[in-house]
Design a protein around this motif. Structure first.
Motif, PDB file in Angstrom:
ATOM      1  N   PRO A   1       0.807  -1.226   0.000  1.00 44.07           N
ATOM      2  CA  PRO A   1       0.000   0.000   0.000  1.00 44.07           C
ATOM      3  C   PRO A   1       0.840   1.275   0.000  1.00 44.07           C
ATOM      4  O   PRO A   1       1.951   1.306   0.543  1.00 44.07           O
ATOM      5  CB  PRO A   1      -0.809  -0.116   1.295  1.00 44.07           C
ATOM      6  N   LYS A   2       0.302   2.298  -0.614  1.00 43.71           N
ATOM      7  CA  LYS A   2       0.916   3.623  -0.559  1.00 43.71           C
ATOM      8  C   LYS A   2       1.036   4.010   0.912  1.00 43.71           C
ATOM      9  O   LYS A   2       0.117   3.799   1.703  1.00 43.71           O
ATOM     10  CB  LYS A   2       0.034   4.633  -1.295  1.00 43.71           C
ATOM     11  N   GLY A   3       2.196   4.514   1.285  1.00 43.42           N
ATOM     12  CA  GLY A   3       2.413   4.914   2.672  1.00 43.42           C
ATOM     13  C   GLY A   3       3.024   3.831   3.543  1.00 43.42           C
ATOM     14  O   GLY A   3       3.301   4.074   4.719  1.00 43.42           O
ATOM     15  N   TYR A   4       3.262   2.625   2.984  1.00 44.76           N
ATOM     16  CA  TYR A   4       3.883   1.557   3.761  1.00 44.76           C
ATOM     17  C   TYR A   4       5.290   2.002   4.169  1.00 44.76           C
ATOM     18  O   TYR A   4       6.101   2.400   3.323  1.00 44.76           O
ATOM     19  CB  TYR A   4       3.945   0.273   2.931  1.00 44.76           C
ATOM     20  N   CYS A   5       5.588   1.930   5.454  1.00 43.48           N
ATOM     21  CA  CYS A   5       6.880   2.367   5.976  1.00 43.48           C
ATOM     22  C   CYS A   5       7.724   1.147   6.361  1.00 43.48           C
ATOM     23  O   CYS A   5       7.204   0.161   6.873  1.00 43.48           O
ATOM     24  CB  CYS A   5       6.672   3.268   7.191  1.00 43.48           C
ATOM     25  N   PHE A   6       9.030   1.268   6.117  1.00 42.72           N
ATOM     26  CA  PHE A   6       9.935   0.160   6.412  1.00 42.72           C
ATOM     27  C   PHE A   6      11.296   0.715   6.806  1.00 42.72           C
ATOM     28  O   PHE A   6      11.571   1.904   6.648  1.00 42.72           O
ATOM     29  CB  PHE A   6      10.015  -0.811   5.229  1.00 42.72           C
ATOM     30  N   ASP A   7      12.161  -0.169   7.296  1.00 46.98           N
ATOM     31  CA  ASP A   7      13.427   0.297   7.871  1.00 46.98           C
ATOM     32  C   ASP A   7      14.631   0.218   6.945  1.00 46.98           C
ATOM     33  O   ASP A   7      15.738   0.522   7.346  1.00 46.98           O
ATOM     34  CB  ASP A   7      13.717  -0.443   9.176  1.00 46.98           C
TER      35      ASP A   7
ATOM     36  N   PHE B   1      19.812  -1.284  -2.044  1.00 44.48           N
ATOM     37  CA  PHE B   1      19.128  -2.263  -1.198  1.00 44.48           C
ATOM     38  C   PHE B   1      17.642  -1.972  -1.019  1.00 44.48           C
ATOM     39  O   PHE B   1      16.903  -2.831  -0.552  1.00 44.48           O
ATOM     40  CB  PHE B   1      19.735  -2.307   0.212  1.00 44.48           C
ATOM     41  N   LEU B   2      17.199  -0.757  -1.318  1.00 43.47           N
ATOM     42  CA  LEU B   2      15.877  -0.314  -0.868  1.00 43.47           C
ATOM     43  C   LEU B   2      14.694  -1.078  -1.456  1.00 43.47           C
ATOM     44  O   LEU B   2      13.754  -1.401  -0.732  1.00 43.47           O
ATOM     45  CB  LEU B   2      15.709   1.187  -1.106  1.00 43.47           C
ATOM     46  N   ILE B   3      14.696  -1.375  -2.735  1.00 43.62           N
ATOM     47  CA  ILE B   3      13.553  -2.100  -3.321  1.00 43.62           C
ATOM     48  C   ILE B   3      13.522  -3.527  -2.771  1.00 43.62           C
ATOM     49  O   ILE B   3      12.463  -4.054  -2.439  1.00 43.62           O
ATOM     50  CB  ILE B   3      13.599  -2.088  -4.860  1.00 43.62           C
ATOM     51  N   ALA B   4      14.704  -4.141  -2.643  1.00 39.38           N
ATOM     52  CA  ALA B   4      14.782  -5.490  -2.061  1.00 39.38           C
ATOM     53  C   ALA B   4      14.266  -5.472  -0.622  1.00 39.38           C
ATOM     54  O   ALA B   4      13.496  -6.351  -0.218  1.00 39.38           O
ATOM     55  CB  ALA B   4      16.217  -5.999  -2.104  1.00 39.38           C
ATOM     56  N   ALA B   5      14.658  -4.455   0.147  1.00 42.08           N
ATOM     57  CA  ALA B   5      14.209  -4.352   1.537  1.00 42.08           C
ATOM     58  C   ALA B   5      12.706  -4.106   1.610  1.00 42.08           C
ATOM     59  O   ALA B   5      12.022  -4.685   2.459  1.00 42.08           O
ATOM     60  CB  ALA B   5      14.968  -3.235   2.252  1.00 42.08           C
ATOM     61  N   LEU B   6      12.184  -3.266   0.730  1.00 44.46           N
ATOM     62  CA  LEU B   6      10.742  -2.981   0.697  1.00 44.46           C
ATOM     63  C   LEU B   6       9.938  -4.261   0.516  1.00 44.46           C
ATOM     64  O   LEU B   6       9.053  -4.582   1.310  1.00 44.46           O
ATOM     65  CB  LEU B   6      10.432  -1.998  -0.433  1.00 44.46           C
ATOM     66  N   VAL B   7      10.267  -5.028  -0.522  1.00 45.12           N
ATOM     67  CA  VAL B   7       9.509  -6.249  -0.820  1.00 45.12           C
ATOM     68  C   VAL B   7       9.745  -7.296   0.255  1.00 45.12           C
ATOM     69  O   VAL B   7       8.802  -7.947   0.721  1.00 45.12           O
ATOM     70  CB  VAL B   7       9.865  -6.785  -2.221  1.00 45.12           C
TER      71      VAL B   7
ATOM     72  N   ASP C   1      10.576  -6.883   3.417  1.00 38.26           N
ATOM     73  CA  ASP C   1       9.912  -6.518   4.679  1.00 38.26           C
ATOM     74  C   ASP C   1       8.422  -6.830   4.631  1.00 38.26           C
ATOM     75  O   ASP C   1       7.859  -7.351   5.599  1.00 38.26           O
ATOM     76  CB  ASP C   1      10.137  -5.039   5.008  1.00 38.26           C
ATOM     77  N   ILE C   2       7.770  -6.543   3.526  1.00 33.36           N
ATOM     78  CA  ILE C   2       6.335  -6.840   3.429  1.00 33.36           C
ATOM     79  C   ILE C   2       6.106  -8.353   3.469  1.00 33.36           C
ATOM     80  O   ILE C   2       5.140  -8.826   4.062  1.00 33.36           O
ATOM     81  CB  ILE C   2       5.676  -6.169   2.201  1.00 33.36           C
ATOM     82  N   LEU C   3       7.020  -9.127   2.872  1.00 33.20           N
ATOM     83  CA  LEU C   3       6.890 -10.588   2.922  1.00 33.20           C
ATOM     84  C   LEU C   3       7.125 -11.121   4.337  1.00 33.20           C
ATOM     85  O   LEU C   3       6.465 -12.074   4.754  1.00 33.20           O
ATOM     86  CB  LEU C   3       7.853 -11.253   1.938  1.00 33.20           C
ATOM     87  N   CYS C   4       8.044 -10.508   5.072  1.00 31.81           N
ATOM     88  CA  CYS C   4       8.292 -10.943   6.451  1.00 31.81           C
ATOM     89  C   CYS C   4       7.094 -10.647   7.349  1.00 31.81           C
ATOM     90  O   CYS C   4       6.847 -11.372   8.308  1.00 31.81           O
ATOM     91  CB  CYS C   4       9.542 -10.263   7.009  1.00 31.81           C
TER      92      CYS C   4
END
Length: 156
Positions: free
Chosen positions: A72-78, A98-104, A106-109
């Protein structure tokens, strides 16, 4: 019923492919003078945000399965969770490769069901996205092994 396909194939390999509805757009969240204490804590913990609603398609060529989900738009991650003492070797958590890999990842985790609770596949997705982001294959493999073993340690 027709299954929608990705607009952009981000990564294609022998084991898996990854597609997006559009180019992922990530931004940095900033603390402002009007930020509340709880907002400041949130920004410190999760400094990155997905700027658009992003549809993701994952294709597991080995198991002949496909998965799709929405970030979702606005999803925050580290960002990439890399201990500070390894930043000189691996890079910092804010490294833009690393950011796109971390984004996807993190949502999978946070949503194991998106990939039928397949921890190993989620780690392979992470490695593929690192490579697609410009991370060298050796560094991507080291990061993949670290993430996969950490997830195993955390019982996923």
């Amino acid at each position: 019923m027709m299954i929608q396909q990705p607009n952009i194939m981000w990564y294609e390999g022998k084991e898996l492919s990854i597609g997006f509805s559009e180019v992922p757009h990530v931004c940095i969240r900033y603390v402002t003078p009007s930020s509340t204490p709880s907002e400041i804590e949130s920004i410190k913990k999760y400094p990155f945000m997905c700027k658009t609603t992003l549809k993701v398609w994952l294709f597991d060529h080995v198991k002949k399965k496909s998965y799709s989900f929405t970030i979702p738009k606005g999803y925050c991650f580290d960002g990439a969770t890399i201990p500070r003492f390894l930043w000189r070797i691996i890079g910092s958590k804010t490294d833009n490769t690393f950011l796109i890999a971390a984004l996807v990842h993190d949502i999978l985790c946070e949503n194991h069901s998106y990939v039928d609770n397949d921890r190993n596949f989620s780690s392979k997705v992470f490695r593929a996205l690192l490579i697609a982001g410009g991370v060298g294959k050796v560094k991507a493999q080291v990061m993949y092994l670290a993430v996969d073993n950490f997830q195993r340690f955390c019982k996923w």
